[in-house]
Motif scaffolding. Sequence first.
Motif: not given
Length: 330
Positions: A10-18, A28-38, A46-48, A63-67
Amino acid sequence: MGDPSGISPELLARLLREPDLRDAARYVIFGDKRLLDLGAADAGLDPDVQIAASEDALPAKADKPVFIDLANHDPADLQRGKATLAGGKAATENFRRALRFAASGKADAVFFTPFNKAAMRFAYPGYDDEIRFVRDAIGFEGPASEFNVLDTLWNARVTSHIPLSAVAENITQERILRALALADANLRAAGFDPPRIAVAGINPHAGDGGNFGRDEIETIEPAVKAAKAKGFTVEGPFPSDTVFLRAKNGDFDAVLTMYHDQGQIAMKLMGFDRGVTLIGGFPFPICTPAHGTAYEIAGKGIANLGASRAALSLAIKMAKDGKEPGRAAA
């Protein structure tokens, strides 16, 4: 992305929309996209991000953060509010990949949302703390330390994750001088010039002239004098129950404490929701919020972003200037 069972997604998703943070660096973000979606669903946004399969598949321009989707934790196995082996494996892989990405020169700083130490130990039995993990991940042998940062006030420490019973025997002039040098270097990297550092005693009332111990007289005070002779702007030793009041009032930029909780308690009482942990001494700054994974509110969409904002902002501020185009914050 840190521990998936807590508030990290949740924190990561929020940060990406600040907006201000999104524009301040290339990510450049490392993780599982399914968990980011949760996490994004918890936060209602939408973390976009732009997806890449690996570090080798990064777009030349984005032009967006790369996951980088490691697909390393099946959401069906997620146990919110509980430290698990699966969560520890995902978190350690995410961290290791980000560290090596930065160590290879492709990023100027590393930031992570909170880990759970129990889960990390499930996956990495040798895990003592992040410093040990970073050393192992990138093969670094130089001095390193954790710093607690609250707005413009810093806390450095001579000893860290050791039993309280072992602290006194580990306080030496050499270690105090090494801690002061590391603190001075990291404070300067964050814009303090020169940084003003107060040194705390170890005994009640800083030993009260020897009535409550002679550590201040025989070890700490000589180290402070030696540090002054080397050009550091340092004073002390001061009683630890008052030195933070002076620092809070602006007399000092940082306090060097002798052991972990001597400084941690003071800093967290002053601003738990804004505190940052900086892991300094490595070739690049590593920052994270000072709080933990908050298992009790995982999935509720109410995580406080304050400390994570502050940590990511500090990582960006400390990243070296003048890097060639294409570098990123991992």
